[in-house]
Scaffold this active site. Structure first.
Site, PDB file in Angstrom:
ATOM      1  N   LYS A  12       2.476  54.336  57.974  1.00 14.71           N
ATOM      2  CA  LYS A  12       1.753  55.185  56.771  1.00 14.71           C
ATOM      3  C   LYS A  12       2.617  55.961  55.985  1.00 14.71           C
ATOM      4  CE  LYS A  12      -2.674  54.996  58.945  1.00 14.71           C
ATOM      5  NZ  LYS A  12      -3.671  55.908  59.624  1.00 14.71           N
ATOM      6  N   TYR A  52     -10.216  49.769  53.912  1.00 17.56           N
ATOM      7  CA  TYR A  52     -11.074  50.716  55.070  1.00 17.56           C
ATOM      8  C   TYR A  52     -12.470  50.631  54.576  1.00 17.56           C
ATOM      9  CZ  TYR A  52      -6.826  53.122  56.513  1.00 17.56           C
ATOM     10  OH  TYR A  52      -5.414  53.411  56.985  1.00 17.56           O
ATOM     11  N   ASN A 118      -1.121  60.314  61.196  1.00 18.91           N
ATOM     12  CA  ASN A 118      -1.099  59.508  62.496  1.00 18.91           C
ATOM     13  C   ASN A 118       0.066  58.367  62.182  1.00 18.91           C
ATOM     14  OD1 ASN A 118      -2.496  57.783  61.344  1.00 18.91           O
ATOM     15  ND2 ASN A 118      -4.290  57.639  62.520  1.00 18.91           N
ATOM     16  N   HIS A 121      -0.964  52.528  61.300  1.00 13.85           N
ATOM     17  CA  HIS A 121      -2.372  51.753  61.444  1.00 13.85           C
ATOM     18  C   HIS A 121      -1.904  50.430  62.062  1.00 13.85           C
ATOM     19  CE1 HIS A 121      -6.002  49.648  60.600  1.00 13.85           C
ATOM     20  NE2 HIS A 121      -5.118  48.601  60.339  1.00 13.85           N
ATOM     21  N   GLU A 132      -7.245  41.889  57.469  1.00 14.76           N
ATOM     22  CA  GLU A 132      -6.453  42.858  57.036  1.00 14.76           C
ATOM     23  C   GLU A 132      -4.899  42.030  56.619  1.00 14.76           C
ATOM     24  OE1 GLU A 132      -5.873  45.558  60.254  1.00 14.76           O
ATOM     25  OE2 GLU A 132      -7.875  46.683  59.742  1.00 14.76           O
TER      26      GLU A 132
END
Length: 161
Positions: A12, A52, A118, A121, A132
């Protein structure tokens, strides 16, 4: 049984701008997983919303979209035995404060007041991984190859890669 799977990993924006790309990739390679597709991209809003879509309408949706579109990301297709489960365990709990030390999120994730960063992913199921991966990669962008050590771990009757 040899359950070779593919899963999607996104390094990310926060990890990219903090210079953690190499460290994160290295962890997967050291675990014996194989990177069969990889590129750096800047996710636009349209792609972020597709990725998402299951969170649309939830209170954190806009913050999630803002986060993933803030800077470039590295998207990877990671392959290996039980790759979805292995990568999820390596990533750790979604919230960095709950992630165990030694996991990617436990070591590098940040909880800054009302936001969490975080760093990674990881697809949560084989079905999610397939969906995905197709969002980010064309079939010709995913490669089949043998790692140098593949021959070592194969049974004698399958010595060739």
């Amino acid at each position: 049984m040899n359950e070779v799977e593919r899963t999607l990993v996104i390094i990310k924006p926060d990890a990219v701008v903090r210079g953690l790309i190499g460290e994160i990739i290295s962890r997967f390679e050291k675990k014996g997983l194989k990177i069969v597709g990889m590129k750096m991209i800047w996710i636009d809003r349209e792609l972020a919303e597709k990725h998402y879509e299951e969170h649309k309408g939830k209170p954190f949706f806009e913050a999630l979209i803002d986060y993933i579109t803030k800077a470039p990301v590295v998207v990877m297709v990671v392959e290996g035995r039980y790759a979805v489960e292995v990568v999820r365990k390596m990533a750790g709990a979604t919230d960095p404060k709950d992630a165990a030390p030694g996991t990617i999120r436990g070591d590098y994730g940040l909880d800054i007041g009302d936001a969490i960063y975080n760093v990674i992913h990881a697809s949560d199921s084989k079905e999610s991984a397939e969906r995905e991966i197709s969002l980010y990669f064309k079939p010709e962008e995913i490669y089949e190859y043998c790692k140098a050590a593949d021959w070592f771990y194969r049974e004698k009757k399958q010595a060739k890669c």
